[in-house]
Design an enzyme around this catalytic site. Structure first.
Site, PDB file in Angstrom:
ATOM      1  N   LYS A  77       0.849  -1.195   0.000  1.00 40.22           N
ATOM      2  CA  LYS A  77       0.000   0.000   0.000  1.00 40.22           C
ATOM      3  C   LYS A  77       0.880   1.238   0.000  1.00 40.22           C
ATOM      4  CE  LYS A  77      -3.915   1.923   2.682  1.00 40.22           C
ATOM      5  NZ  LYS A  77      -4.730   1.731   3.910  1.00 40.22           N
ATOM      6  N   SER A 152      -9.662   1.420   2.934  1.00 37.86           N
ATOM      7  CA  SER A 152      -8.857   2.252   2.070  1.00 37.86           C
ATOM      8  C   SER A 152      -7.774   1.494   1.319  1.00 37.86           C
ATOM      9  CB  SER A 152      -8.199   3.358   2.897  1.00 37.86           C
ATOM     10  OG  SER A 152      -7.329   2.792   3.867  1.00 37.86           O
ATOM     11  N   SER A 176      -9.778  -0.988   7.169  1.00 42.60           N
ATOM     12  CA  SER A 176      -9.218  -0.860   5.814  1.00 42.60           C
ATOM     13  C   SER A 176      -8.458  -2.064   5.285  1.00 42.60           C
ATOM     14  CB  SER A 176      -8.314   0.359   5.727  1.00 42.60           C
ATOM     15  OG  SER A 176      -9.102   1.517   5.642  1.00 42.60           O
TER      16      SER A 176
END
Ligand code: GLN
Length: 484
Positions: A77, A152, A176
């Site tokens: 990420k 997210s 997330s």
């Protein structure tokens, strides 16, 4: 080659059936072919990946691999600092930020021989549940491109679900990792607060953020967690508790474990198709010898409101550093420092981030902080006590990961509707507990459903053991998304 689990890749490397370079090339080719459709990656690090793969080839040739991740292609990420590689957090304000050091997690993965394919898309500063709040592009769900992948960490979930990486890492502040894992049908694990170092993780809400893996199956999740877990002198919130051998926990022995079923997690607002699939999964586990009982977590309904004071309060403070002076974007031309800073922040942050900064600043302001932030902290204590009471009776909790499955792009314009997605994941963050999402079925429309396992502090091993036993007793993993 890209559909193989990490475990299977390791065996293939050992037998000499294939090499890290061949597998890395296969992943890069697949990213080239499909990432235009799903948008999982913000940056693909082709050259460094091929270099790392060549080094892994040599170690495997010498029969001296560094461990089960040696030569395994993974994705990160874009909130994890990577030395010399752009780290944007999905934000214009960090569009050209290149960190001078690696996050501890990144350094540990490199030391384990993992090959980083690139950095994945995310909601700006990890604020969101759909990856629609990335400043750069939306990410699409491989099971239905009209739908969101969750967020997210949407890019990491899609990288794994669409076989654009063998494994991936994300962060979970309010859901997330688990929520996008559920939406994309992967395994997603949020470790206990303190289990994994956050050194080099760009902070959102420091009392909640945790880093964890996305994987094609539970066994792979165990291997990925193993590589990153443990104390780090660079992060004072990381805990020095011993790290068990997670792969060894996957022995199928679940007989006699006690699971609590929290009544509040099946309340109104939970899609009946999800409730049905989760109840069926619970029956499967009972068939394997897990004893179940209903439990109550009475404060559940207040957790979301508490989170939306605590997380924005911490975010408003953490994001104060993006003032145009040191990191990333600077909008010139202001008459003084204040004007430069406010112009930079106005141009650099997206709407959701600004909303959080305003909410958080308000909640902390003189005269209001006791009424908002202080009371939210009290609610947080009550949420934690609910779990403590339940865990005095049971070894783990079983619940849906999300109240709904993947929704359409643009469907949740109202921020509150978006926030409600995390109603079943947020309490776990407030209490600092580990949580895991595993695929437990599909809706009639063919969208994946996630079963959430919630554990005692530092008891990731039990979650992995139970999820692995469940996965092996069912055939859900046989289904693959069809990409164009
Ligand atoms: N969706 C939640 C939020 O927007 C959680 C995000 C996260 O876990 N990073 O704050």
């Amino acid at each position: 080659m890209t559909e193989r689990t990490i475990h299977a890749l390791g065996e293939a490397y050992r037998r000499g059936d294939t090499t890290p370079t061949a597998v890395t090339e296969a992943y890069l080719a697949r990213i080239e072919k499909f990432d235009g459709h799903v948008g999982a990656y913000l940056t693909v690090t082709r050259e460094p990946a091929l270099r790392a793969a060549a080094a892994a080839d040599a170690r495997h040739r010498a029969r001296a691999p560094l461990g089960p991740l040696d030569g395994v292609p993974i994705a990160l990420k874009d909130v994890l600092c990577t030395k010399g590689i752009r780290t944007t957090c999905g934000s214009k304000i960090l569009e050209s930020f290149v960190p001078p050091y690696d996050a501890t997690v990144v350094a540990r993965l490199a030391a384990a021989g993992a090959v980083v394919l690139g950095k994945t898309n995310m909601d700006e500063f990890a604020m969101g549940s759909s990856t629609e709040h990335s400043a750069f592009k939306p990410t699409r769900n491989p099971w239905d491109l009209a739908r969101v992948p969750g967020g997210s960490s949407g890019g990491s979930a899609v990288a794994v679900a669409a076989h654009l990486a063998a494994g991936a890492f994300g962060t979970d502040t309010g859901g997330s990792i688990r929520q996008p894992a559920a939406f994309c049908g992967t395994v997603g694990l949020k470790p206990t607060y303190g289990r994994v170092s956050r050194y080099g993780l760009v902070a959102f809400a420091s009392s909640l953020d945790q880093i964890g893996p996305f994987a094609k199956n539970v066994r792979d999740a165990a291997l990925l967690l193993q590589a990153i877990a443990g104390h780090d002198p660079h992060d004072a919130t990381s805990v020095a508790a011993p790290v068990p051998d997670y792969a060894a926990a996957l022995d199928g022995r679940v007989h006699g474990l006690r699971a609590g079923i929290p009544r509040e997690y099946f309340a109104e607002g939970v899609d009946p198709e999800i409730a049905r699939a989760v109840r069926a999964a619970i029956e499967t586990l009972r068939g394997l010898g897990v004893a179940t009982e209903e439990v109550s977590l009475p404060t559940t309904g207040y957790a979301l409101a508490a989170y939306y004071l605590i997380a924005p309060a911490e975010a408003s403070s953490n994001l104060a550093r993006y003032d145009g002076v040191k990191y990333g974007l600077r909008v010139p031309g202001g008459k003084d420092l204040i004007e430069m800073s406010s112009r930079t922040r106005a141009a650099g942050f997206g709407a959701e981030v600004k909303r959080r900064v305003m909410l958080g600043t308000y909640a902390l302001s003189a005269g209001y902080s006791e009424a908002y932030y202080g009371r939210a902290q009290k609610v947080r204590t009550l949420v934690r006590r609910d779990f403590e009471t339940a865990f005095a009776r049971v070894d783990l909790l079983l619940a849906p990961t999300t109240p709904n499955v993947a929704f359409k792009h643009g469907e949740k314009e109202d921020p509150l509707a978006m926030y409600l997605n995390d109603a079943l994941t947020i309490p776990v963050n407030l209490a600092g507990l580990p949580g895991l999402s595993v695929r437990c079925g599909f809706t009639a429309a063919g969208l994946p459903i996630g079963l959430q396992l919630i554990g005692k502090p530092f008891d990731e091993a039990t979650l992995l053991r139970v999820a692995d036993a469940y996965e092996r007793a069912t055939t859900w993993l046989a289904r693959e998304p069809a990409l164009p």
